[in-house]
Design a protein around this motif. Structure first.
Motif, mmCIF file in Angstrom:
data_model
loop_
_atom_site.group_PDB
_atom_site.id
_atom_site.type_symbol
_atom_site.label_atom_id
_atom_site.label_comp_id
_atom_site.label_asym_id
_atom_site.label_seq_id
_atom_site.Cartn_x
_atom_site.Cartn_y
_atom_site.Cartn_z
ATOM 1 N N ILE A 166 61.420 25.923 44.996
ATOM 2 C CA ILE A 166 60.273 26.282 45.828
ATOM 3 C C ILE A 166 59.024 26.043 45.009
ATOM 4 N N SER A 167 58.095 25.272 45.550
ATOM 5 C CA SER A 167 56.838 24.977 44.877
ATOM 6 C C SER A 167 55.707 25.610 45.674
ATOM 7 N N LYS A 168 54.969 26.523 45.044
ATOM 8 C CA LYS A 168 53.929 27.262 45.745
ATOM 9 C C LYS A 168 52.547 26.790 45.293
ATOM 10 N N GLY A 169 51.786 26.217 46.239
ATOM 11 C CA GLY A 169 50.457 25.700 45.954
ATOM 12 C C GLY A 169 50.396 24.214 46.269
ATOM 13 N N GLY A 170 49.283 23.766 46.860
ATOM 14 C CA GLY A 170 49.174 22.382 47.288
ATOM 15 C C GLY A 170 49.190 21.388 46.150
ATOM 16 N N ILE A 171 48.296 21.551 45.193
ATOM 17 C CA ILE A 171 48.234 20.615 44.061
ATOM 18 C C ILE A 171 49.503 20.728 43.231
ATOM 19 N N THR A 172 49.985 21.952 43.042
ATOM 20 C CA THR A 172 51.245 22.137 42.316
ATOM 21 C C THR A 172 52.371 21.368 42.988
ATOM 22 N N ASP B 66 70.277 9.435 44.913
ATOM 23 C CA ASP B 66 70.416 8.756 43.623
ATOM 24 C C ASP B 66 69.483 9.323 42.560
ATOM 25 N N HIS B 67 68.895 10.488 42.814
ATOM 26 C CA HIS B 67 68.010 11.087 41.812
ATOM 27 C C HIS B 67 68.809 11.406 40.555
ATOM 28 N N ALA B 68 68.256 11.059 39.393
ATOM 29 C CA ALA B 68 69.001 11.154 38.136
ATOM 30 C C ALA B 68 69.387 12.587 37.789
ATOM 31 N N ARG B 69 68.551 13.565 38.159
ATOM 32 C CA ARG B 69 68.800 14.944 37.723
ATOM 33 C C ARG B 69 69.078 15.897 38.880
ATOM 34 N N PHE B 70 68.423 15.700 40.027
ATOM 35 C CA PHE B 70 68.493 16.671 41.106
ATOM 36 C C PHE B 70 68.858 16.010 42.442
ATOM 37 N N ALA B 71 69.916 15.236 42.462
ATOM 38 C CA ALA B 71 70.326 14.527 43.672
ATOM 39 C C ALA B 71 70.504 15.482 44.847
ATOM 40 N N ASP B 72 69.857 15.156 45.975
ATOM 41 C CA ASP B 72 69.986 15.888 47.234
ATOM 42 C C ASP B 72 69.438 17.316 47.190
ATOM 43 N N MET B 73 68.699 17.677 46.165
ATOM 44 C CA MET B 73 68.181 19.044 46.079
ATOM 45 C C MET B 73 67.043 19.269 47.071
ATOM 46 N N PRO B 74 67.076 20.370 47.849
ATOM 47 C CA PRO B 74 65.954 20.675 48.732
ATOM 48 C C PRO B 74 64.777 21.244 47.948
ATOM 49 N N VAL B 75 63.585 20.816 48.332
ATOM 50 C CA VAL B 75 62.357 21.265 47.676
ATOM 51 C C VAL B 75 61.419 21.794 48.757
ATOM 52 N N VAL B 76 60.999 23.041 48.625
ATOM 53 C CA VAL B 76 60.088 23.653 49.584
ATOM 54 C C VAL B 76 58.651 23.418 49.129
ATOM 55 N N ILE B 77 57.844 22.865 50.023
ATOM 56 C CA ILE B 77 56.421 22.637 49.765
ATOM 57 C C ILE B 77 55.654 23.744 50.476
ATOM 58 N N PHE B 78 55.149 24.688 49.692
ATOM 59 C CA PHE B 78 54.565 25.900 50.264
ATOM 60 C C PHE B 78 53.077 25.948 49.927
ATOM 61 N N PRO B 79 52.186 25.720 50.915
ATOM 62 C CA PRO B 79 50.747 25.782 50.640
ATOM 63 C C PRO B 79 50.333 27.158 50.125
ATOM 64 N N GLY B 80 49.245 27.178 49.395
ATOM 65 C CA GLY B 80 48.789 28.436 48.820
ATOM 66 C C GLY B 80 48.332 29.450 49.844
ATOM 67 N N ASN B 81 47.734 28.983 50.950
ATOM 68 C CA ASN B 81 47.049 29.907 51.860
ATOM 69 C C ASN B 81 47.730 30.045 53.222
#
Length: 446
Positions: free
Chosen positions: A364-370, A402-417
């Motif tokens: 989970i990534s929290k913040g737009g630029i992040t 085919d990602h070398a380290r995190f194949a098929d991993m879900p990533v949450v894009i969570f805006p700050g506001n």
């Protein structure tokens, strides 16, 4: 007949928060753009991250994207619709980016400001942009966003905002206004009368308002009118006309790799993020790791080693690490110094992402630029496929197989506001609700 393709230059990766199934591009070489143009989805996003840059750097990067787009579009039977997607609280490099797009991709008959974003409580009425919160409608110039040290402003009345941001080049009286009554009656005739890159500000209280507007827009564009948009995410929903996403938000846990614990990266400093972080840290299965940014950049290597050792131990214990920057806001002598320090902090967080355990279940990534930096630098993705939303306004993408380290991993894009105080906790719970690791455990920090 030419295919319509909506091409979105997004100043951070959160503009895809109302659509699904399309590509997000962190590279914009001609070959990658051609790949996106050939994709079956009706739109794609180029993640420029310009909100984290100076105005000059933002202009140069936007120009580079536009010139590559012209090459990629040459000879293609495609009718492009160009959107400069930006923040629904009016922060960002306006008019820098739309000026460059008009120079490189124009001429346009008009450019439209459409900042409404309903999932985030942003509406526009009588050309005044509001933030709905706690049952109240607050003109955005009275909110914390208007006091942003880089993108601050004094006006919620959009014609005055335009005059302020263009430094008088476009006078408020020259700005054309599409009010709610206009949209609901139909604006096709007015659209046909626009010329000379006229500036138009657009009301919207509901998605249906934008649906009607988009229908008129596409009809006018089919007759040869050329338009440019500076909008938040809700307009994209109407332009794309996508069906519901295939996997409901509550079922996103199915994408978690092996039912394993994940990690949360928090870079945003807006008050809403801090409140959400506090609620997340109350949940079982969570272990906090606070990054003391005062140790950066001089103590980068030692701090990184300390953080990664803790993350490994937490992951091995079946818990989720929440890595967040210290919440105290630092003072800077000028904008350049603030941006430079932001890059140093982001660089540190991306080193953390690159060193996360290979068996991580989700991120989970929290913040737009992040989030932009996580996709483009931390995970080094060239493209990513957008799965959809796990919460209104909160998107999920998936690393390629085919990602070398995190194949098929879900990533949450969570805006700050975006979201209420419990939103970040809710996302974590939805990802982990059906996994073997989400259970009451010893709450002592490791």
């Amino acid at each position: 007949m030419a295919t319509t393709k909506i091409i979105v230059l997004d100043d951070d990766p959160t503009g895809s928060q109302t659509v699904h199934s399309c590509l997000l591009l962190t590279r914009w070489d001609v070959a990658t753009l051609k790949e996106a143009l050939a994709d079956s989805a009706p739109l794609f996003f180029v993640l420029t991250n310009t909100r984290g840059m100076s105005a000059d750097a933002a202009a140069a990067l936007t120009r580079d994207v536009c010139r590559n787009l012209k090459q990629a579009l040459a000879g293609a039977d495609i009718h492009p619709v160009f959107v400069s997607r930006s923040d629904s609280t009016l922060r960002g490099h306006y008019p820098v980016e739309t000026d460059v797009m008009a120079e490189e991709l124009g001429p346009f008959d008009a450019h439209f400001l459409v900042p409404a974003f309903f999932e985030g409580g942003r509406i526009t009425r009588n050309s005044i942009h509001y933030l709905r919160t706690d049952g109240k409608e607050i003109p955005v110039h009275e909110t914390e966003f208007a006091r942003d040290s880089v993108f601050g402003y004094q006006h919620s009345y959009l014609p005055d905002y335009v005059e302020e941001k263009t430094r008088g080049r476009i006078k408020a009286a020259e700005v054309k206004r599409f009010l709610l009554a206009d949209l609901r009656a139909g604006v096709h005739k007015q659209l046909l009368g626009l010329s000379g890159n006229a500036c138009v500000v657009v009301d919207a209280e509901t998605q249906d308002d934008l649906n009607r507007f988009a229908a008129d827009l596409l009809k006018a564009a089919a007759s040869g009118k050329r338009f440019l948009f500076r909008s938040a995410a809700s307009l994209l929903t109407s332009l794309a006309g996508l069906p519901p996403q295939s996997v409901p938000a509550a079922e996103m846990t199915k994408y978690v790799r092996g039912g394993r614990p994940g990690a949360v990266i928090v870079g945003s400093h807006v008050p809403k993020t801090t409140s959400q972080l506090q609620e997340l840290l109350k949940l079982p299965g969570i272990t906090p790791i606070e990054v003391d940014v005062h140790r950066l950049p001089q103590d980068h290597a030692q701090l990184l080693a300390e953080v990664l050792v803790r993350v490994e131990a937490i992951h091995a214990a079946g818990r989720t690490s929440v890595i967040f920057t210290s919440r105290a806001e630092r003072g800077f002598p000028d904008q350049a110094a603030r941006l430079a320090f932001g890059e140093q902090v982001s660089g540190f967080l991306m080193d953390v992402v690159r060193g996360l355990p290979k068996t991580l279940g989700f991120l989970i990534s929290k913040g737009g630029i992040t989030s932009n930096d996580v996709l483009s630098s931390g995970l080094a993705l060239r493209t990513a496929r957008l799965l959809g939303q796990i919460l209104p306004g909160v998107s999920v993408v998936r690393c390629p197989p085919d990602h070398a380290r995190f194949a098929d991993m879900p990533v949450v894009i969570f805006p700050g506001n975006v979201g209420d105080d419990h939103a970040l906790a809710t996302v974590y719970q939805r990802l982990t609700a059906n996994t073997k690791y989400f259970q009451e455990r010893d709450k002592n920090s490791l």
